[in-house]
Design a protein around this motif. Structure first.
Motif, PDB file in Angstrom:
ATOM      1  N   GLU A 194      -7.764   2.402  -5.694  1.00  0.00           N
ATOM      2  CA  GLU A 194      -7.633   3.675  -4.979  1.00  0.00           C
ATOM      3  C   GLU A 194      -8.814   3.847  -4.031  1.00  0.00           C
ATOM      4  O   GLU A 194      -9.969   3.696  -4.432  1.00  0.00           O
ATOM      5  CB  GLU A 194      -7.583   4.855  -5.940  1.00  0.00           C
ATOM      6  N   SER A 204      -5.411   9.643  -0.542  1.00  0.00           N
ATOM      7  CA  SER A 204      -5.815   8.378  -1.164  1.00  0.00           C
ATOM      8  C   SER A 204      -4.892   7.259  -0.700  1.00  0.00           C
ATOM      9  O   SER A 204      -3.683   7.470  -0.538  1.00  0.00           O
ATOM     10  CB  SER A 204      -5.758   8.471  -2.686  1.00  0.00           C
ATOM     11  N   VAL A 229      -1.424   1.153 -10.366  1.00  0.00           N
ATOM     12  CA  VAL A 229      -2.359   1.145  -9.244  1.00  0.00           C
ATOM     13  C   VAL A 229      -3.465   0.119  -9.498  1.00  0.00           C
ATOM     14  O   VAL A 229      -4.088   0.113 -10.558  1.00  0.00           O
ATOM     15  CB  VAL A 229      -2.979   2.545  -9.041  1.00  0.00           C
ATOM     16  N   TYR A 281       0.829  -1.199   0.000  1.00  0.00           N
ATOM     17  CA  TYR A 281       0.000   0.000   0.000  1.00  0.00           C
ATOM     18  C   TYR A 281       0.875   1.265   0.000  1.00  0.00           C
ATOM     19  O   TYR A 281       1.965   1.287   0.572  1.00  0.00           O
ATOM     20  CB  TYR A 281      -0.919   0.002   1.226  1.00  0.00           C
ATOM     21  N   TYR A 298      -3.533   3.738  -1.943  1.00  0.00           N
ATOM     22  CA  TYR A 298      -3.402   2.975  -3.178  1.00  0.00           C
ATOM     23  C   TYR A 298      -2.951   1.547  -2.877  1.00  0.00           C
ATOM     24  O   TYR A 298      -2.012   1.334  -2.104  1.00  0.00           O
ATOM     25  CB  TYR A 298      -2.385   3.644  -4.104  1.00  0.00           C
TER      26      TYR A 298
END
Length: 231
Positions: free
Chosen positions: A108, A78, A105, A5, A80
């Motif tokens: 999100e 955010s 990614v 992450y 990810y």
């Protein structure tokens, strides 16, 4: 480890590109969601907060300047989710891993306020937050562990050579440790001006460029607290 992450105050990223940093040119990520969320902060570094793992394996987030967290964690962010296959551990700390290549990614998750997200982690018993001057028992009340960190990590292990401005900033943010920082400056052959000169320079620079040093008001409050204790 299938996924890692990455937290960011930037929304809408479709991929993450390596950027130059302290350890090299990498994409940084972690297997720990809580750490990724904390690292989504607006601003802050080792002089303004600490993130440590306590003896129970739980994260302790410690505010090192009065009211710094209100500024540090005031942003939207955010979280990810990334494929972990290109990441490797180079021992930067905190389960952090790095990728030398661009990473796509997978997912999100957008959050409107980082401080709210952190308070939810506290409610879920996943992290502890200590607001200045509170701190866990293993962190000394005078913040002298910061000197140990500079000597044992940045100088001894990373062979860091400090600039005048870097040491001046440490003094400005932690005036109670001024003597110790000046000792480091002497050892490294760095000439650091008086506290008053440092303060005037940082305040002047901040007026010219408001994002130059985010913690001017916190540092001035820290100085008033230190002066009061010294009386």
């Amino acid at each position: 480890m299938e996924y890692v992450y990455h937290g960011s105050k930037v929304h809408g990223l479709k991929s993450l590109t390596p950027h130059e940093s302290t350890h090299g040119t990498y994409v940084y990520a972690t297997a720990c969601k809580e750490i990724a969320i904390i690292m989504s902060k607006r601003c802050g570094d080792d002089a303004t907060y600490s993130l440590t793992t306590n003896k129970d394996g739980k994260l302790d987030l410690v505010e090192r300047l009065p009211h710094a967290f209100a500024k540090m964690f005031s942003n939207a962010f955010s979280l990810y989710t990334l494929d972990a296959s290109s990441f490797k551990n180079i021992n930067t700390g905190f389960n952090e891993v790095v990728s030398e290549v661009e990473v796509t990614v997978i997912k999100e998750e957008e959050y409107s306020n980082l401080m709210d997200a952190l308070n939810k982690l506290v409610e879920d018993n996943l992290i502890n937050i200590y607001y200045y001057p509170n701190r866990p028992d293993y962190i000394p009340a005078d913040d002298s562990d910061l000197i140990d960190k500079i000597r044992n990590t940045y100088i001894a292990k990373m062979h860091k050579q400090y600039t005048t401005r870097q040491l001046a900033r440490w003094i400005f943010l932690h005036p109670n440790l001024e003597a110790e920082f000046r000792s480091i400056a002497d050892e490294q052959g760095v000439d650091v001006p008086s506290y008053e000169e440092i303060k005037d320079r940082f305040v002047s620079d901040q007026k010219a460029a408001p994002d130059h040093e985010m913690y001017i008001d916190n540092a001035l409050e820290m100085y008033e607290l230190h002066k009061h204790k010294s009386l």
